[in-house]
Design an enzyme around this catalytic site. Structure first.
Site, PDB file in Angstrom:
ATOM      1  N   GLU A 163       0.788  -1.277   0.213  1.00 38.87           N
ATOM      2  CA  GLU A 163      -0.206   0.112   0.103  1.00 38.87           C
ATOM      3  C   GLU A 163       0.925   1.164  -0.095  1.00 38.87           C
ATOM      4  O   GLU A 163       0.725   2.180   1.095  1.00 38.87           O
ATOM      5  CB  GLU A 163      -1.019   0.077   1.214  1.00 38.87           C
ATOM      6  CG  GLU A 163      -1.906  -1.214   1.038  1.00 38.87           C
ATOM      7  CD  GLU A 163      -2.936  -0.999   2.294  1.00 38.87           C
ATOM      8  OE1 GLU A 163      -2.819  -0.586   3.464  1.00 38.87           O
ATOM      9  OE2 GLU A 163      -4.104  -1.611   2.013  1.00 38.87           O
ATOM     10  N   GLU A 319      -6.721  -7.538  -0.739  1.00 33.30           N
ATOM     11  CA  GLU A 319      -7.107  -7.648   0.542  1.00 33.30           C
ATOM     12  C   GLU A 319      -8.502  -7.267   0.884  1.00 33.30           C
ATOM     13  O   GLU A 319      -8.913  -6.046   0.183  1.00 33.30           O
ATOM     14  CB  GLU A 319      -6.335  -6.766   1.664  1.00 33.30           C
ATOM     15  CG  GLU A 319      -4.875  -7.069   1.748  1.00 33.30           C
ATOM     16  CD  GLU A 319      -4.062  -6.087   2.515  1.00 33.30           C
ATOM     17  OE1 GLU A 319      -4.866  -5.190   3.409  1.00 33.30           O
ATOM     18  OE2 GLU A 319      -2.912  -5.881   2.374  1.00 33.30           O
TER      19      GLU A 319
HETATM   20  C1  GAL Z   1      -4.345  -2.751   5.193  1.00 36.33           C
HETATM   21  C2  GAL Z   1      -3.012  -3.211   5.049  1.00 36.33           C
HETATM   22  C3  GAL Z   1      -2.796  -4.615   6.038  1.00 36.33           C
HETATM   23  C4  GAL Z   1      -3.698  -4.775   7.174  1.00 36.33           C
HETATM   24  C5  GAL Z   1      -5.110  -4.060   6.892  1.00 36.33           C
HETATM   25  C6  GAL Z   1      -6.139  -4.208   8.126  1.00 36.33           C
HETATM   26  O1  GAL Z   1      -4.552  -1.374   4.810  1.00 36.33           O
HETATM   27  O2  GAL Z   1      -2.453  -3.570   3.909  1.00 36.33           O
HETATM   28  O3  GAL Z   1      -1.440  -4.958   6.190  1.00 36.33           O
HETATM   29  O4  GAL Z   1      -3.090  -3.726   8.091  1.00 36.33           O
HETATM   30  O5  GAL Z   1      -5.051  -2.881   6.120  1.00 36.33           O
HETATM   31  O6  GAL Z   1      -7.130  -3.846   7.641  1.00 36.33           O
END
Ligand code: GAL
Length: 687
Positions: A163, A319
């Site tokens: 990110e 994710e």
């Molecule tokens: C994202 C991040 C992950 C985790 C996640 C939690 O932004 O890439 O590593 O922290 O949020 O929601």
């Protein structure tokens, strides 16, 4: 499509990882667990149908415990174990979490905020993106990983960093200061060029030497907005340079596709259209905004933006969460069925990978209350049952892979305009870029109209309708492009505070909105922003509508007046106009209408454009993916009631021919039930 890789004399890099069917899995952090848990992990992954995991994202300290000393033993064992179980690896470079030794040795590489605070270690987030020591160390660990695992049969893709843009975006370190001046010299050529572009005669800011040009740090009053806009561009460019450096280090040893996970919509520091040109496959992370009751609409916007920056090609959701996150003020758990609705909305909007943060909930650290595929409750839990079900569902619909989501409406998205509009000292703090985009998007979503996000300068001729909710910064060239679009027969709808400044945040000559005057047949003599909570009434559409935030003193120059203000600062003056120009129409709306109030306006605009709303109940989400032999209709019922579509509705949705629900195998009849809170994926022979 694939891109040639220099690593292997031109052998093509696949545009998608080599995984059977749709990708399913999540971030896997085995280094947080004893090795016996790894064996349970892979057994459970097989049970859930997981075929891809992202490994090593935050593992730098475990891979390089001391500068130049490496320990790959544990990662070798993890990768072998996954490989033996048929699970593919999306291998990360761990550069979003530099180890403690790095910050101790290179304290100047710590990030500095706008007000001068030096950010310490003990968390995550990269070092200063412009630090030569950081870049060298990042490239070194990326090279080591690529050298070792670049041809490993289990490693099917590369996940660079994590990110970019958050938590580290803007940086005011000494390294940033040095790179900033170099970047400005390239952009503006000379100090005279910079002084002209920034309009430094205003407030006597003229620079006589390059070393007087500072970062736009906290100052006694508002910093030069052109300087801040350039700094936003610079920040984005520096982050991208970091990505490209790691990508090249990987490509020297591996021909697997390289990605980095975007944060579509919510991360304002990265220009995703530019980033998408640098990756082999576009991927995105998405989390629901718990406070928003219509958060599934934001999700759809993020997914559509991701597909759009990917040029319509399949993309990866790297994710999202199985249930609650842990970083919002109130972290609302997903209700039964909500996760499946989320996953299928991404899928309908072009995702060929459905992945989560993370595989197993962490026991320690800042994210221990974040949901996971394997929650703290273990496998005797609703979340786990839904994870297993989703794996089965994705196998059942695997044939959608590679099909494309089609849209014939575009919503203009321009990152530079976003950066420029939201700076200080604008006519109204209530005129916000993201708000207007989301509101227009919401209206289109409710009408069942699928949209692409498009840049104002790109070829728009294949869209029936182009909506410009917030094009404050619009170059003359982009305005000419929009004008040509209208001349060629397109329908353009422009919202207030558009076409105001050029690329240096300089007001266009000829009055506000002058570059769009031919297309719209109006221009703006003066802005008439409203007070907080003040409203203004507009008549002339099928019903009276209420605006907020804004009105204009509009000068009509050829357009027809469709809506008129009956009260407020512009009482008696035009509010909404329609202009026939060339073979098309240019619409202008000079106040802020919410999604409900936009309805009668959009009805008129759709009619000009030949856009047909889906005619389905408002909380039914429908997206179509087109494949070579079939179309796939993803239908999501966001209500808690069964919705029965009658024959005409069923026909509009899926034609009159035979339809199979891939999730259940059911052949559907003349009417169609959408289960309460449920999803259907209908296979329709190509129409
Ligand atoms: C994202 C991040 C992950 C985790 C996640 C939690 O932004 O890439 O590593 O922290 O949020 O929601």
């Amino acid at each position: 499509m694939s891109t040639p890789s220099p690593a292997d004399g031109g052998r093509a890099t696949p545009a998608f990882p080599d995984v059977d069917g749709l990708c399913y899995g999540g971030d896997y952090n085995p280094e947080q667990w004893p090795e016996d848990v790894w064996h349970e992990d892979v057994a459970l992954m097989r049970e859930a149908g997981v075929n891809l995991v992202s490994v090593g994202i935050f593992s730098w300290a475990m891979l390089e415990p001391r500068e130049g000393e490496y320990d790959f033993g544990w990662l070798d064992r993890v990768i072998e174990l996954l490989h033996a179980n048929g699970i593919r690896v999306d291998l990360a470079t761990p550069t979003a979490a530099p180890p403690a030794w790095f910050f101790a040795r290179y304290p100047d590489s710590r990030v500095v905020t706008r007000d001068g605070t030096v950010l310490g270690p003990g968390s995550r987030g990269m070092a200063a993106p412009t630090s030569p020591e950081y870049r060298a160390a990042a490239v070194r660990i990326a090279s080591k990983l690529a050298e070792r695992y670049g041809d490993h049969p289990a490693v099917v893709m590369w996940h660079v960093h994590n990110e970019y843009g958050a938590p580290v975006g803007e940086d005011f370190s000494v390294h940033a200061q040095r790179s900033w001046r170099t970047w400005l010299r390239e952009r503006h050529g000379s100090l005279d060029g910079l002084n002209a572009a920034w309009g430094t005669r205003f407030w006597g800011q003229v620079y006589g030497e390059w070393d007087q040009v500072g970062l736009p740090a906290a100052s006694p009053s508002v910093v030069n907005p052109a300087q801040r806009l350039d700094f936003a561009r610079f920040t984005d460019a520096m982050l991208r340079e970091c990505f490209v450096a790691e990508r090249e280090a990987i490509r020297a040893h591996s021909s697997r596709p390289v990605t980095t996970n975007f944060m579509a919509v919510i991360c304002p520091t990265t220009d995703l259209f530019a980033w998408a040109r640098e990756v082999d496959v576009v991927s995105n992370d998405h989390y629901l905004t718990a406070a928003d009751p219509r958060t599934h609409v934001r999700l759809a916007l993020a997914a559509d933006l991701t597909r759009s920056v990917a040029g319509g090609k399949p993309w990866m959701l790297l994710e999202h969460s199985t249930s609650a996150v842990n970083w919002q003020p109130r972290n609302v758990a997903k209700r039964a069925g909500e996760e499946a609705r989320n996953a299928f909305s991404h899928l309908g909007r072009g995702a060929d990978a459905i992945m989560f943060f993370q595989w197993r909930a962490s026991r320690s650290g800042a994210e221990k209350f974040h949901s996971a595929m394997v929650p703290h409750a273990g496998t005797r839990s609703r979340v786990w049952r839904e994870v297993v079900q989703l794996g089965a569902d994705l196998r059942a619909v695997a044939e959608v892979r590679g099909s494309r989501t089609q849209a014939d409406v575009a919503l203009l998205w321009d990152q530079e305009s976003f950066w420029a509009q939201d700076l200080e000292w604008r006519p109204s703090v209530d005129a916000q870029y993201a708000e207007r985009i989301l509101t227009f998007y919401d209206r289109l979503w409710r009408d069942g109209v699928t949209v692409d996000l498009a840049q104002p300068s790109q070829d728009l001729s294949h869209y029936k309708l182009v909506v410009a909710p917030a094009s404050y910064l619009l170059t003359r060239d982009a305005a000419a492009n929009l004008t040509r679009y209208v001349e060629g027969g397109g329908t353009l709808l422009v919202s207030f505070f558009s076409g105001i400044v050029d690329e240096d945040d300089r007001v266009h000559e000829g009055g506000f909105m002058a570059p769009l005057r031919d297309a719209l047949g109006v221009w703006v003599e003066e802005f008439l922003p409203l007070r907080e909570h003040e409203t203004t009434t507009v008549t002339g559409l099928a019903r009276e509508v209420t605006g907020t935030v804004w009105a204009d003193d509009l000068v009509v120059d050829g357009a027809d007046v469709v809506g008129t203000y009956t009260d407020g600062p512009a009482a008696g003056q035009p509010a909404i106009t329609r202009h026939a120009h060339g073979a098309g129409h240019g619409w202008y709306v000079s106040t802020s209408l919410d999604a409900d109030e936009l309805a009668p306006l959009m009805e008129r605009v759709y009619a000009d454009a030949g856009v047909v709303p889906s005619g389905l109940p408002e909380d039914v989400e429908v997206v179509v993916r087109s494949g070579a032999d079939a179309e796939y209709v993803v239908a999501i019922n966001h209500t808690q009631d069964v919705i029965t579509l009658d024959e005409p509705q069923r026909e509009r949705l899926a034609g009159a021919g035979p339809v199979v629900d891939l999730l259940t195998g059911d052949k559907l009849g003349d009417t169609l039930d959408l289960p309460a809170g449920g999803v259907r994926v209908l296979r329709v022979e190509a129409r």
